[in-house]
Design a protein around this motif. Structure first.
Motif, short mmCIF file in Angstrom:
data_model
loop_
_atom_site.label_atom_id
_atom_site.label_comp_id
_atom_site.label_asym_id
_atom_site.label_seq_id
_atom_site.Cartn_x
_atom_site.Cartn_y
_atom_site.Cartn_z
N THR A 29 -77.34 10.11 -74.37
CA THR A 29 -77.27 11.76 -75.80
C THR A 29 -76.36 11.61 -77.01
N CYS A 30 -76.01 10.92 -77.44
CA CYS A 30 -74.59 9.89 -78.34
C CYS A 30 -74.86 9.95 -79.31
N SER A 31 -73.75 10.06 -80.59
CA SER A 31 -73.93 9.49 -81.71
C SER A 31 -73.47 8.45 -82.03
N PHE A 32 -72.51 7.53 -81.21
CA PHE A 32 -72.68 5.80 -81.03
C PHE A 32 -73.23 5.44 -79.63
N ASP A 33 -73.71 4.17 -80.18
CA ASP A 33 -73.82 2.74 -79.15
C ASP A 33 -72.44 2.65 -78.95
N CYS A 34 -71.86 2.58 -78.06
CA CYS A 34 -70.75 1.57 -78.17
C CYS A 34 -70.82 0.60 -77.51
N LEU A 35 -70.42 -0.73 -77.57
CA LEU A 35 -70.81 -2.19 -77.28
C LEU A 35 -70.18 -2.11 -75.83
N TYR A 36 -69.29 -1.31 -75.69
CA TYR A 36 -68.74 -1.49 -74.50
C TYR A 36 -68.95 -0.15 -73.23
N VAL A 127 -59.17 15.41 -76.50
CA VAL A 127 -58.62 13.34 -76.36
C VAL A 127 -60.14 12.41 -77.01
N ALA A 128 -59.20 12.30 -78.17
CA ALA A 128 -60.47 11.96 -79.87
C ALA A 128 -60.57 9.51 -78.91
N LYS A 129 -61.12 9.59 -79.20
CA LYS A 129 -61.80 8.11 -79.13
C LYS A 129 -61.43 8.00 -80.93
N LEU A 130 -61.00 6.54 -80.84
CA LEU A 130 -60.61 5.87 -81.72
C LEU A 130 -60.60 4.14 -81.47
N ASP A 131 -61.07 3.65 -82.15
CA ASP A 131 -61.43 2.40 -81.73
C ASP A 131 -61.68 1.49 -82.67
N ALA A 132 -61.30 1.59 -84.72
CA ALA A 132 -61.33 1.01 -85.14
C ALA A 132 -60.52 1.46 -86.68
N PRO A 133 -59.99 0.06 -86.79
CA PRO A 133 -59.35 0.84 -88.10
C PRO A 133 -60.15 0.99 -89.69
N SER A 134 -61.53 -0.06 -89.44
CA SER A 134 -61.93 -0.36 -90.99
C SER A 134 -63.34 -0.64 -90.91
N GLU A 135 -63.76 -0.08 -91.42
CA GLU A 135 -65.29 0.56 -91.57
C GLU A 135 -66.48 -0.83 -91.02
N ASP A 136 -66.05 -1.75 -90.88
CA ASP A 136 -66.71 -3.06 -90.34
C ASP A 136 -66.76 -3.31 -88.64
N VAL A 137 -65.06 -2.95 -87.97
CA VAL A 137 -65.18 -3.21 -87.35
C VAL A 137 -65.42 -1.69 -85.73
N PHE A 138 -65.75 -0.66 -86.73
CA PHE A 138 -66.19 0.40 -86.51
C PHE A 138 -67.72 0.91 -86.47
N GLN A 139 -68.08 -0.15 -87.30
CA GLN A 139 -69.93 -0.58 -87.23
C GLN A 139 -70.13 -1.64 -86.04
N MET A 140 -69.53 -2.10 -86.40
CA MET A 140 -69.38 -3.54 -84.98
C MET A 140 -69.56 -3.02 -83.79
#
Ligand code: SF4
Length: 257
Positions: A29-36, A127-140
């Protein structure tokens, strides 16, 4: 009924950590669906908070654990712990019963929510996740279910940082999709001023390949001057067998990234 408590498990970030899964749903159950994501695709995408595990059940499970030592009681598990609307009281319950510091691993998706920030502020370590500097990378990469765009997530972390007195670590997962974003990510980290930056790459089995140690070393160089910067390759994994694994505790084969 399975216990909501599992481990203790060795964590490269937190030493010996007793896990608490306040969602305890079948499937992620997650609010993300990370590629990895090492847990596979998100079976229950969710954007809003609700109660999954009543405090009475958490209390009963914590009361049942055998004597042991651990560095942290860590709210993590199979999904995003801030989706649990009783996270704050659950942290207080765990601290009262176990007497250990409390950590939360969050994907930061709900940082724009002031109530979530207030509850997270009860933790000793976030411990807070942050993987993207821009909206398109965030969505991807993160494929969020939540309505908040990246700039609101970043602003939420910034507001949290400005009030939080515990230890804030930013965890950045690098894969080929964001390998070229190091300078922007380092700028974001500088703005957010965490106590620690954790540079990660998915070493556990998942749908994408990890970056090799030489790439991660170059990425770490890009974060020079930021204070404490650790990488998953440098971290020594403590070799710890679970205590009394035959008792009521479950050992999870996988935990979220
Ligand atoms: S890696 Fe973490 S935040 Fe991303 S989908 Fe998996 S559990 Fe959710």
């Amino acid at each position: 009924m399975d216990s909501v408590v599992y481990g203790p498990v060795p964590s490269w970030r937190l030493g010996r950590s007793l896990g608490i899964d306040l969602l305890s749903t079948k499937g992620k159950t997650c609010s993300f669906d990370c590629l990895y994501c090492q847990l596979g695709r998100t079976t229950h995408p969710l954007a809003e908070r609700r109660e999954f595990v009543p405090l009475a059940r958490l209390t009963a499970d914590l009361d049942r654990i055998p004597p042991m030592e651990a560095d942290y009681a860590t709210f993590s598990g199979v999904g995003e712990p801030t989706l649990a609307s009783n996270l704050g009281p659950a942290m207080e319950t765990a601290r009262r019963i176990l007497g250990w510091p409390v950590a939360v691993l969050t994907n930061s998706s709900l940082m724009p929510d002031e109530g979530v920030r207030q509850e997270l502020a009860l933790a000793d370590v976030v411990v807070a996740k942050l993987d993207a500097p821009s909206e398109d990378v965030f969505q991807m990469i993160n494929r969020p279910t939540t309505p908040y765009p990246l700039h609101e997530v970043v602003e939420g972390i910034r507001l949290f940082r400005s009030h939080y007195r515990g230890k804030l670590a930013l965890q950045m997962m690098f894969i080929k999709e964001n390998k070229g974003c190091v300078a922007q990510m380092a700028r974001l980290a500088t703005e957010l001023s965490p106590d620690e930056v954790q540079i990660n790459t998915p070493l556990r089995e998942c749908a994408v390949d990890p970056l090799p140690p030489e790439d991660i070393a170059v990425i770490k160089d890009g974060f020079k001057g930021l204070g404490v910067v650790v990488t998953v390759y440098e971290a020594r994994r403590p070799r710890i067998a679970p205590v009394n694994a035959k008792e009521t505790l479950r050992r999870r084969p996988k935990e979220r990234s």
